[in-house]
Design a protein around this motif. Structure first.
Motif, PDB file in Angstrom:
ATOM      1  N   HIS A  15     -65.770 -87.491  20.468  1.00  0.00           N
ATOM      2  CA  HIS A  15     -64.604 -86.819  19.888  1.00  0.00           C
ATOM      3  C   HIS A  15     -63.397 -86.907  20.816  1.00  0.00           C
ATOM      4  O   HIS A  15     -62.252 -87.095  20.371  1.00  0.00           O
ATOM      5  N   TYR A  16     -63.648 -86.770  22.133  1.00  0.00           N
ATOM      6  CA  TYR A  16     -62.551 -86.807  23.096  1.00  0.00           C
ATOM      7  C   TYR A  16     -62.372 -88.179  23.743  1.00  0.00           C
ATOM      8  O   TYR A  16     -61.532 -88.338  24.622  1.00  0.00           O
ATOM      9  N   GLY A  17     -63.178 -89.157  23.306  1.00  0.00           N
ATOM     10  CA  GLY A  17     -63.058 -90.504  23.848  1.00  0.00           C
ATOM     11  C   GLY A  17     -63.411 -90.583  25.324  1.00  0.00           C
ATOM     12  O   GLY A  17     -62.798 -91.356  26.080  1.00  0.00           O
ATOM     13  N   LYS A  18     -64.386 -89.808  25.733  1.00  0.00           N
ATOM     14  CA  LYS A  18     -64.791 -89.782  27.150  1.00  0.00           C
ATOM     15  C   LYS A  18     -66.287 -90.064  27.249  1.00  0.00           C
ATOM     16  O   LYS A  18     -67.094 -89.176  27.519  1.00  0.00           O
ATOM     17  N   GLU A  19     -66.639 -91.319  27.018  1.00  0.00           N
ATOM     18  CA  GLU A  19     -68.044 -91.716  26.996  1.00  0.00           C
ATOM     19  C   GLU A  19     -68.476 -92.462  28.254  1.00  0.00           C
ATOM     20  O   GLU A  19     -69.628 -92.863  28.373  1.00  0.00           O
ATOM     21  N   THR A  20     -67.553 -92.639  29.184  1.00  0.00           N
ATOM     22  CA  THR A  20     -67.900 -93.354  30.410  1.00  0.00           C
ATOM     23  C   THR A  20     -68.007 -92.372  31.577  1.00  0.00           C
ATOM     24  O   THR A  20     -67.638 -91.201  31.462  1.00  0.00           O
ATOM     25  N   GLY A  21     -68.474 -92.889  32.703  1.00  0.00           N
ATOM     26  CA  GLY A  21     -68.596 -92.046  33.889  1.00  0.00           C
ATOM     27  C   GLY A  21     -69.835 -91.176  33.847  1.00  0.00           C
ATOM     28  O   GLY A  21     -70.777 -91.415  33.081  1.00  0.00           O
ATOM     29  N   ARG A  22     -69.842 -90.152  34.641  1.00  0.00           N
ATOM     30  CA  ARG A  22     -71.007 -89.270  34.710  1.00  0.00           C
ATOM     31  C   ARG A  22     -71.196 -88.535  33.394  1.00  0.00           C
ATOM     32  O   ARG A  22     -70.248 -87.948  32.865  1.00  0.00           O
ATOM     33  N   GLN A  23     -72.417 -88.537  32.893  1.00  0.00           N
ATOM     34  CA  GLN A  23     -72.688 -87.983  31.567  1.00  0.00           C
ATOM     35  C   GLN A  23     -73.116 -86.519  31.590  1.00  0.00           C
ATOM     36  O   GLN A  23     -72.870 -85.791  30.644  1.00  0.00           O
ATOM     37  N   TYR A  24     -73.777 -86.095  32.653  1.00  0.00           N
ATOM     38  CA  TYR A  24     -74.284 -84.724  32.691  1.00  0.00           C
ATOM     39  C   TYR A  24     -74.432 -84.246  34.127  1.00  0.00           C
ATOM     40  O   TYR A  24     -74.456 -85.033  35.072  1.00  0.00           O
ATOM     41  N   ILE A  25     -74.521 -82.913  34.261  1.00  0.00           N
ATOM     42  CA  ILE A  25     -74.804 -82.266  35.535  1.00  0.00           C
ATOM     43  C   ILE A  25     -76.170 -81.597  35.394  1.00  0.00           C
ATOM     44  O   ILE A  25     -76.429 -80.894  34.413  1.00  0.00           O
ATOM     45  N   HIS A  26     -77.023 -81.819  36.356  1.00  0.00           N
ATOM     46  CA  HIS A  26     -78.372 -81.247  36.318  1.00  0.00           C
ATOM     47  C   HIS A  26     -78.560 -80.379  37.567  1.00  0.00           C
ATOM     48  O   HIS A  26     -78.412 -80.851  38.683  1.00  0.00           O
ATOM     49  N   PHE A  27     -78.858 -79.090  37.358  1.00  0.00           N
ATOM     50  CA  PHE A  27     -79.161 -78.245  38.510  1.00  0.00           C
ATOM     51  C   PHE A  27     -80.307 -77.303  38.164  1.00  0.00           C
ATOM     52  O   PHE A  27     -80.642 -77.100  36.990  1.00  0.00           O
TER      53      PHE A  27
END
Length: 317
Positions: free
Chosen positions: A55-67
């Motif tokens: 929707h925001y056109g931000k499909e590249t780079g880091r996808q998620y944060i896991h903690f």
């Protein structure tokens, strides 16, 4: 106590994001009532994460944060308690608008919760970017939630977050600045307002000069030494703005009676210490009591040695 740990990784593919969500919700590791979703349906989290990115056109780079948030095996905490702590943790302002899938795992000898955060905010479209200061606030809030469940938080040398020179001095028991740091930290944990914070610091023996027209807060030690808040480490944690935010969070999310009982118990501990001013630790009682020493002393008092203790208080600390 609980430990927050961020898990590093590139995480630049949808496949990796899908696998980690499937991993944390695996029925072999958790149970249905121990999983949750913040701003998303946990059972459809992967697809909702992807839709937000597209929707925001931000499909590249880091996808998620896991903690993870892990509890020690000796902690007297139930799976329901851990889930409730997780439910409150994701309500932090830092997570506003971010989609989070999380689950309490019961497959190890210690309970722990996995959190997976979509790096694209579903409300603003902005990507996850938290400063060291904000991440520390997350860990501090985690500590506060644990205190609310009666878990006593102990901090070792890593938790102290002091610089190397100050650390070496602290090891010798001679640091007035580290003693001040501990007094400020304890007061901040329990205060729900600026005035309350100043009152607690006064009870620790410190004078506080906090005026709106001045940029910095000045502290005066019982021996007359002066120090501004910007000299405490890390300085960004002790700005006026951050302190006021913490007081507000304490007011909104913490049980006032539990906060007050804990710091009053600490004052009682200090009153019962031997008055040995010839020893460096006599000058710096909080340093003396830090970590396991304080934990042991609190447990001793809770058993009724040196201080009357009723069952209601014992269940809260």
């Amino acid at each position: 106590m609980a430990v927050i740990e961020f898990i590093n990784g590139a995480n630049k593919t949808y496949g990796a994001m899908k696998r980690v969500i499937e991993y944390i919700t695996n029925p072999a590791k958790t149970e249905t009532h121990l999983v949750g979703g913040h701003n998303c349906d946990v059972n459809n989290a992967y697809h909702q994460f992807v839709l937000t990115k597209r929707h925001y056109g931000k499909e590249t780079g880091r996808q998620y944060i896991h903690f993870t948030q892990s509890f020690a095996p000796y902690d007297k905490v139930t799976t329901e308690d851990v889930k409730e702590i997780a439910d409150k943790l994701v309500q932090m302002e830092a997570f506003q608008g971010f989609q989070i899938a999380y689950a309490v795992h019961t497959d190890k000898d210690h309970l722990h919760t996995h959190f997976v955060v979509n790096t694209v905010n579903s409300e603003t479209g902005l990507k996850w970017k938290q400063s060291a200061e904000q991440l520390q606030m997350l860990k501090d809030f985690s500590d506060d939630l644990c205190r609310d469940k009666g878990l006593i938080i102990t901090e070792g040398h890593k938790g102290a977050r002091i610089n190397r020179g100050e650390y070496r001095t602290k090891e010798k028991g001679q640091s007035w600045k580290y003693e001040l740091f501990l007094a400020v930290k304890e007061s901040v944990h329990s205060a729900t307002s600026k005035d309350e914070f100043i009152a607690y610091m006064n009870k620790f023996g410190y004078k506080v000069d906090w005026r709106d027209e001045r940029k910095y807060i000045s502290f005066t030690t019982p021996e007359g030494k002066k120090c501004r808040n910007r000299k405490l480490y890390p300085p960004e944690r002790f700005t006026k703005e951050n302190l006021l935010k913490t007081f507000e969070m304490n007011k909104q999310y913490q049980d006032k009676k539990i906060l007050n009982d804990r710091i009053e118990l600490l004052f009682n501990v200090l009153r019962l210490l031997p008055d040995d001013m010839n020893h460096v630790y006599g000058k710096y009682p909080l340093t003396r009591l830090e970590g396991e020493a304080l934990n042991d002393r609190l447990n001793e008092l809770k058993k009724g040695k040196g201080l009357e203790w009723d069952h209601q208080h014992e269940s809260e600390l």
